[in-house]
Design an enzyme around this catalytic site. Structure first.
Site, mmCIF file in Angstrom:
data_model
loop_
_atom_site.group_PDB
_atom_site.id
_atom_site.type_symbol
_atom_site.label_atom_id
_atom_site.label_comp_id
_atom_site.label_asym_id
_atom_site.label_seq_id
_atom_site.Cartn_x
_atom_site.Cartn_y
_atom_site.Cartn_z
ATOM 1 C CB SER A 255 3.947 -7.403 -10.909
ATOM 2 O OG SER A 255 2.959 -8.017 -10.108
ATOM 3 C CE LYS A 256 1.529 -0.803 -13.871
ATOM 4 N NZ LYS A 256 1.996 -1.277 -15.176
ATOM 5 N NE ARG A 257 0.617 -10.671 -9.450
ATOM 6 C CZ ARG A 257 1.372 -11.227 -8.514
ATOM 7 N NH1 ARG A 257 0.860 -11.543 -7.358
ATOM 8 N NH2 ARG A 257 2.643 -11.479 -8.752
ATOM 9 N N GLY A 259 1.068 -3.242 -6.011
ATOM 10 C CA GLY A 259 0.912 -1.797 -5.809
ATOM 11 C C GLY A 259 1.754 -1.059 -6.832
#
Ligand code: GLU
Length: 482
Positions: A255-257, A259
């Site tokens: 996920s965006k966490r 990168g």
């Protein structure tokens, strides 16, 4: 059905996740592996209009194009099994839902949102799984007629057999058998006439003669409904394989966490399609336990479904970066220069071409060209004058170094900077005469010419930059250091 027909069926809900594009890659590779008769089909699953984003289709096409995953049939290219956008196939789903009703495999349900809500709350309070309670499945003919007369909104639900077992064939995870009594009476057609994913996917995979369904393993929980639907229609179930999810290094879904998650973001960061393709192919597929580098043709030749694993794939950004570096180093200079251009639009092509051999071994992403070479394309450099004064140097010794370098370089006419070895030897002699170490002398010169302490080889830089600009920059550094 001997022809291989596989589909990528994304929903246009945003920039496609690398995990989805990895799944598309598996579809593509399998189609191409089987030769010219193999078809890779793009179907847009846009029946959940609430989740749709405006440029969703473009984002999908863009992602596939970046990796060169050219589809044979799809919304823009057409094909014999279209339309390829589910929102244009509503009449087909309606017809099929009605067919199931006529056969007794589905029924109209008139329950209101309030009733369903209350039903779920009651089930939760009693510690039961939340699922439809068959209320409308068991309606009397008179009650049904009353709802129809009143024009009550209705959905179509699948009448799941209340007894018996169903086997779910999965060529990646192995077959699984479930009790039908565990399966909910799934909504197939909503009151607005749109199908749910479950009806649309089964109808389309059948009508489009899909030979192998390869999709993400987040669909495993829905699989029983799909198998029961195939059975209700009396259709053969194509082999299904649920491909493991792509996870971050903490074993949670990428996920965006972690990168970047969208492939186009990787493109924008400067990952070559060749590298991304190679890297993504290894997210859940392996040829053996050691080979890591594969060209597209090698992937196509070696890709088989039995080598897709069932363990989740962990996305390792460091490995992707390494692989990208390998592919960058393999590029011909002209090719590299062309690919660098969009990342540094202000650069003139000839200079970029001259720079290519130098940067090849120094960058792992195309976007790094900016940090490494932007000084070449700027008129005036901005840097901290303190950088000019290296270790063990002061303003006086730095000025002396720059003056000596300038005097030596001035003797060479424009174009003569090509003689890098000769110039370097002379500059070394200058350093020696001044009693300076090479690192001190050339350090000052490097900062003067580039504004940076780390750059491609200095002689090459000066050759590419040319006499006039080089001398101008040294003169400016001399002013700064005094
Ligand atoms: N529209 C679904 C998705 O985007 C497709 C799943 C499938 O391949 O069947 O996840």
């Amino acid at each position: 059905m001997n022809q291989t027909r596989v589909r990528f069926a994304p929903s246009p809900t945003g920039a496609p996740h690398v995990g989805n594009i990895r799944t598309a890659l598996f579809d593509y590779l399998w189609a191409r592996h089987t030769g010219p008769s193999g078809k890779f089909i793009l179907r847009i699953e846009d029946t959940d209009q609430a989740r749709e984003v405006e440029n969703g289709l473009e984002l999908i096409l863009d992602s596939l194009r970046y990796l060169g995953l050219q589809w044979d049939e799809g919304p823009d290219v057409g094909g014999a099994f279209g339309p390829y956008r589910q929102s244009e196939r509503l009449h087909i789903y309606k017809e099929h839902a009605e067919r199931l009703i006529a056969q007794g495999n589905a029924y109209y349900c008139y329950c209101t949102a309030e009733r369903l809500d209350q039903m779920r709350k009651d089930q939760q309070a009693r510690g039961l799984p939340t699922r439809y309670d068959y209320h409308c499945r068991d309606l009397s003919a008179a009650d049904r007629a009353a709802h129809e007369r009143a024009g009550d909104p209705r959905v179509v639900r699948l009448a799941v057999p209340r007894e018996g077992k169903t086997t779910l064939p999965d060529f990646i995870h192995g077959d699984l058998t479930i009790d039908n009594s565990q399966v909910d009476d799934q909504v197939l057609l909503k009151s607005d006439g749109f199908p749910t994913y479950h009806l649309a996917v089964v109808v389309d995979d059948h009508l489009m003669q899909i030979s192998h369904v390869i999709r993400g393993d987040d669909w495993i929980p829905s699989f029983p409904k799909h198998v029961l639907l195939y059975q209700a229609f009396g259709w053969e179930i194509p082999p299904h394989g649920h491909v493991p999810n792509v996870l971050g290094n903490d074993k949670k879904k990428l996920s965006k966490r972690h990168g970047s998650t969208s492939v186009t973001q990787f493109r924008d960061d400067g990952y070559l399609p060749e590298a991304m393709l190679n890297f993504l192919a290894l997210m859940g597929w392996a040829y053996d336990d050691k080979t890591e580098l594969f060209t597209r043709d090698q992937l196509i030749a070696n890709f088989t479904l039995d080598k897709i694993g069932h363990a989740p794939a962990v996305f390792d950004p460091a490995k992707l970066e390494w692989m990208n570096g390998v592919y960058i180093r393999e590029l011909a200079d002209d090719d590299l220069a062309t690919r660098l251009q969009p990342y540094i639009p202000q650069a003139d092509p000839a200079t970029l071409r001259a720079l290519a051999p130098f940067v090849k071994t120094r960058i792992k992403k195309l976007s790094e060209i900016v940090a490494i070479a932007d000084f070449l394309f700027e008129e005036d450099l901005e840097y901290d004058p303190q950088l000019l004064i290296g270790k063990g140097m002061d303003a006086a010794s730095t000025s002396a170094a720059l003056r000596a370098a300038s005097a030596t370089l001035e003797k060479y006419p424009e174009g003569a900077f090509d003689d890098e070895e000769k110039i370097e030897a002379e500059l070394r002699a200058d350093a020696e005469k001044l009693g300076q170490k090479n690192a001190q002398f050339f350090g000052a010169l490097r900062v003067a010419v580039t504004g940076k302490m780390v750059t491609p080889p200095l002689m090459g830089v000066m050759r590419i930059m040319g006499r006039e600009k080089t001398l101008r920059r040294i003169a400016r550094a001399l002013q700064l250091v005094q």
